[in-house]
Design a protein around this motif. Structure first.
Motif, PDB file in Angstrom:
ATOM      1  N   ALA A   3     -95.537-107.755   5.782  1.00  0.00           N
ATOM      2  CA  ALA A   3     -95.554-106.458   5.730  1.00  0.00           C
ATOM      3  C   ALA A   3     -96.496-105.059   6.139  1.00  0.00           C
ATOM      4  O   ALA A   3     -95.905-103.678   6.236  1.00  0.00           O
ATOM      5  N   ALA A   4     -97.468-105.631   6.650  1.00  0.00           N
ATOM      6  CA  ALA A   4     -98.337-104.715   7.024  1.00  0.00           C
ATOM      7  C   ALA A   4     -98.407-104.590   8.059  1.00  0.00           C
ATOM      8  O   ALA A   4     -97.986-103.722   8.640  1.00  0.00           O
ATOM      9  N   GLN A   5     -97.359-105.566   8.686  1.00  0.00           N
ATOM     10  CA  GLN A   5     -96.944-104.609  10.083  1.00  0.00           C
ATOM     11  C   GLN A   5     -95.996-104.310   9.985  1.00  0.00           C
ATOM     12  O   GLN A   5     -95.431-102.936  11.620  1.00  0.00           O
ATOM     13  N   ARG A   6     -95.138-104.140   9.014  1.00  0.00           N
ATOM     14  CA  ARG A   6     -93.633-104.025   9.307  1.00  0.00           C
ATOM     15  C   ARG A   6     -94.153-102.593   8.888  1.00  0.00           C
ATOM     16  O   ARG A   6     -93.426-100.906   9.116  1.00  0.00           O
ATOM     17  N   ARG A   7     -94.642-101.714   8.217  1.00  0.00           N
ATOM     18  CA  ARG A   7     -95.464-100.405   7.734  1.00  0.00           C
ATOM     19  C   ARG A   7     -96.565-100.181   8.941  1.00  0.00           C
ATOM     20  O   ARG A   7     -95.968 -98.588   9.241  1.00  0.00           O
ATOM     21  N   ASP A   8     -97.078-100.483   9.400  1.00  0.00           N
ATOM     22  CA  ASP A   8     -97.717 -99.895  11.225  1.00  0.00           C
ATOM     23  C   ASP A   8     -96.415 -99.690  11.567  1.00  0.00           C
ATOM     24  O   ASP A   8     -96.074 -98.766  12.784  1.00  0.00           O
ATOM     25  N   LEU A   9     -95.574-100.245  12.000  1.00  0.00           N
ATOM     26  CA  LEU A   9     -94.110-100.232  12.803  1.00  0.00           C
ATOM     27  C   LEU A   9     -93.173 -98.422  12.183  1.00  0.00           C
ATOM     28  O   LEU A   9     -93.234 -97.858  13.327  1.00  0.00           O
ATOM     29  N   LEU A  10     -93.457 -98.335  10.557  1.00  0.00           N
ATOM     30  CA  LEU A  10     -92.008 -97.870  10.230  1.00  0.00           C
ATOM     31  C   LEU A  10     -92.875 -96.141  10.603  1.00  0.00           C
ATOM     32  O   LEU A  10     -92.452 -95.258  10.648  1.00  0.00           O
ATOM     33  N   LEU A  11     -94.657 -96.068  10.220  1.00  0.00           N
ATOM     34  CA  LEU A  11     -95.248 -95.653  10.400  1.00  0.00           C
ATOM     35  C   LEU A  11     -95.136 -94.963  12.146  1.00  0.00           C
ATOM     36  O   LEU A  11     -94.466 -93.268  12.496  1.00  0.00           O
ATOM     37  N   ASP A  12     -95.339 -95.390  12.874  1.00  0.00           N
ATOM     38  CA  ASP A  12     -95.291 -95.298  14.513  1.00  0.00           C
ATOM     39  C   ASP A  12     -93.642 -94.554  14.439  1.00  0.00           C
ATOM     40  O   ASP A  12     -94.024 -93.884  15.140  1.00  0.00           O
ATOM     41  N   ARG A  13     -92.464 -95.211  13.826  1.00  0.00           N
ATOM     42  CA  ARG A  13     -91.978 -94.448  14.399  1.00  0.00           C
ATOM     43  C   ARG A  13     -91.385 -93.156  13.862  1.00  0.00           C
ATOM     44  O   ARG A  13     -90.988 -92.676  14.235  1.00  0.00           O
ATOM     45  N   LEU A  14     -91.961 -92.994  12.745  1.00  0.00           N
ATOM     46  CA  LEU A  14     -92.138 -91.720  12.045  1.00  0.00           C
ATOM     47  C   LEU A  14     -92.593 -90.742  12.974  1.00  0.00           C
ATOM     48  O   LEU A  14     -92.411 -89.393  13.005  1.00  0.00           O
ATOM     49  N   ARG A  15     -94.227 -91.154  13.757  1.00  0.00           N
ATOM     50  CA  ARG A  15     -94.412 -90.391  14.916  1.00  0.00           C
ATOM     51  C   ARG A  15     -93.238 -90.310  15.723  1.00  0.00           C
ATOM     52  O   ARG A  15     -93.552 -88.956  16.525  1.00  0.00           O
ATOM     53  N   ARG A  16     -92.900 -91.159  16.262  1.00  0.00           N
ATOM     54  CA  ARG A  16     -92.513 -90.983  17.658  1.00  0.00           C
ATOM     55  C   ARG A  16     -90.986 -90.652  17.171  1.00  0.00           C
ATOM     56  O   ARG A  16     -91.059 -89.562  18.184  1.00  0.00           O
ATOM     57  N   ASP A  17     -89.828 -90.846  16.475  1.00  0.00           N
ATOM     58  CA  ASP A  17     -88.914 -90.092  16.415  1.00  0.00           C
ATOM     59  C   ASP A  17     -88.327 -89.039  15.473  1.00  0.00           C
ATOM     60  O   ASP A  17     -86.883 -88.511  15.399  1.00  0.00           O
ATOM     61  N   GLY A  18     -90.132 -88.815  14.293  1.00  0.00           N
ATOM     62  CA  GLY A  18     -89.333 -87.925  13.775  1.00  0.00           C
ATOM     63  C   GLY A  18     -88.888 -88.275  11.751  1.00  0.00           C
ATOM     64  O   GLY A  18     -87.908 -87.247  11.569  1.00  0.00           O
ATOM     65  N   ARG A  19     -88.213 -89.631  12.325  1.00  0.00           N
ATOM     66  CA  ARG A  19     -87.748 -90.102  11.075  1.00  0.00           C
ATOM     67  C   ARG A  19     -87.512 -91.351  10.753  1.00  0.00           C
ATOM     68  O   ARG A  19     -87.691 -92.197  11.803  1.00  0.00           O
ATOM     69  N   VAL A  20     -87.379 -92.392   9.825  1.00  0.00           N
ATOM     70  CA  VAL A  20     -86.852 -93.688   9.846  1.00  0.00           C
ATOM     71  C   VAL A  20     -85.547 -94.290   9.177  1.00  0.00           C
ATOM     72  O   VAL A  20     -85.142 -92.856   8.226  1.00  0.00           O
ATOM     73  N   VAL A  21     -84.458 -94.413   9.678  1.00  0.00           N
ATOM     74  CA  VAL A  21     -82.636 -94.971   9.258  1.00  0.00           C
ATOM     75  C   VAL A  21     -83.095 -95.983   8.636  1.00  0.00           C
ATOM     76  O   VAL A  21     -83.176 -96.610   9.554  1.00  0.00           O
ATOM     77  N   ALA A  22     -83.061 -96.653   7.722  1.00  0.00           N
ATOM     78  CA  ALA A  22     -83.730 -97.912   7.053  1.00  0.00           C
ATOM     79  C   ALA A  22     -82.477 -99.090   7.427  1.00  0.00           C
ATOM     80  O   ALA A  22     -82.867-100.043   8.089  1.00  0.00           O
ATOM     81  N   LYS A  23     -81.237 -98.703   7.426  1.00  0.00           N
ATOM     82  CA  LYS A  23     -80.414 -99.505   7.788  1.00  0.00           C
ATOM     83  C   LYS A  23     -80.124-100.221   9.430  1.00  0.00           C
ATOM     84  O   LYS A  23     -80.372-101.038   9.597  1.00  0.00           O
ATOM     85  N   ASP A  24     -81.141 -99.026  10.711  1.00  0.00           N
ATOM     86  CA  ASP A  24     -80.946 -99.052  12.320  1.00  0.00           C
ATOM     87  C   ASP A  24     -82.523-100.073  11.993  1.00  0.00           C
ATOM     88  O   ASP A  24     -82.094-101.208  12.907  1.00  0.00           O
ATOM     89  N   LEU A  25     -82.941 -99.978  10.762  1.00  0.00           N
ATOM     90  CA  LEU A  25     -84.337-100.210  11.580  1.00  0.00           C
ATOM     91  C   LEU A  25     -83.778-101.670  10.563  1.00  0.00           C
ATOM     92  O   LEU A  25     -84.523-102.765  11.444  1.00  0.00           O
ATOM     93  N   ALA A  26     -83.507-102.137   9.309  1.00  0.00           N
ATOM     94  CA  ALA A  26     -83.039-103.159   9.567  1.00  0.00           C
ATOM     95  C   ALA A  26     -82.764-104.115  10.259  1.00  0.00           C
ATOM     96  O   ALA A  26     -82.617-105.622  10.506  1.00  0.00           O
ATOM     97  N   ALA A  27     -81.154-103.414  10.291  1.00  0.00           N
ATOM     98  CA  ALA A  27     -80.640-104.621  11.875  1.00  0.00           C
ATOM     99  C   ALA A  27     -81.198-105.060  13.036  1.00  0.00           C
ATOM    100  O   ALA A  27     -82.404-106.310  13.888  1.00  0.00           O
TER     101      ALA A  27
END
Length: 250
Positions: A3-27
């Motif tokens: 879970a901690a790794q996923r959250r780090d990944l989510l924060l990295d995607r927010l910084r890189r892409d400016g958003r996170v789409v739950a469906k796309d990241l789950a896939a």
């Protein structure tokens, strides 16, 4: 993936892409959307993102208290203030919002300006003392100490007596999908009331607010005249605003 790794990944995607789409990241990760949503809830609870329908956006640093916001990108705010001050023409009536960028606008106004300023910010009003030819009207109400502005029913009622040429609006988030947002519901309502009393509404948005979001909607982008920002014209968030039909004043 932990879970901690996923959250780090989510924060990295927010910084890189400016958003996170739950469906796309789950896939992409081969996990359930519920797992991603739980992670986003945890990050939002920690003040690290702003959840929106379908995912999350970066949270605005402008939701900090007034003292904290004074330390956030002061040079950026001064650039926005210089451009916005040019919109206040001699003989006009301007409503000026509260906040640190609005205060920078007042400091950028010429000392010999002859105009009328309406504000619900005691700090903005006090900063106009040396502008001898600016008539200042202060709207009273309950003081919202976080932003040092008045809001609530009394302030909204006082705003109904105002008719202005323009409103310089401060927000904490400007996003092409979520529109204009801020961190408090009553403050958002006051901003809407003031916008309705002006012929034109210009948004004051230093670079850190572009592409970010906060909890409460203020206005849609189609309800404002332009966004004044120093964000790079070729940044993805600014390009998205322009593609959505928003006029951007650099």
């Amino acid at each position: 993936m932990l879970a901690a790794q996923r959250r780090d990944l989510l924060l990295d995607r927010l910084r890189r892409d400016g958003r996170v789409v739950a469906k796309d990241l789950a896939a992409e990760l081969g996990i359930s959307e519920d797992s991603v949503r739980r992670d986003l809830r945890d990050l939002a609870a920690a003040g690290l993102c702003q959840r929106v329908y379908g995912g999350a956006l970066p949270i605005s640093p402008a939701v900090a208290d007034y003292a904290g916001r004074q330390q956030v990108e002061p040079a950026s705010k001064e650039r926005v203030a210089t451009a916005a001050a040019r919109l206040v023409e001699p003989g006009s009536t301007a409503i000026i919002d509260g906040g640190t960028t609005a205060l920078a606008v007042v400091r950028a106004l010429p000392l010999d300006l002859d105009a009328t300023v309406v504000t619900h910010s005691p700090t903005v009003a006090a900063a106009l003392v040396d502008h001898r030819d600016v008539e200042v009207f202060v709207l009273g109400g309950r003081l919202f100490k976080h932003s040092l502005v008045t809001c609530g029913a009394a302030a909204v009622e006082a705003a109904q007596a105002v008719t202005a040429d323009l409103f310089l609006l401060g927000v904490t988030g400007v996003h092409h999908e979520t529109g204009l947002t801020t961190g408090d519901a009553d403050e958002a309502a006051m901003k809407r009331a003031l916008s309705r009393r002006a012929a034109d509404t210009y948004v004051l948005a230093s670079a850190e607010k572009i592409g970010a979001a906060s909890r409460f909607a203020v206005l849609g982008l189609d309800e404002v005249t332009a966004v004044v920002t120093d964000a790079a014209p070729d940044s993805p968030a600014v390009r998205d605003l322009v593609a959505a039909g928003v006029r951007v004043i650099p």
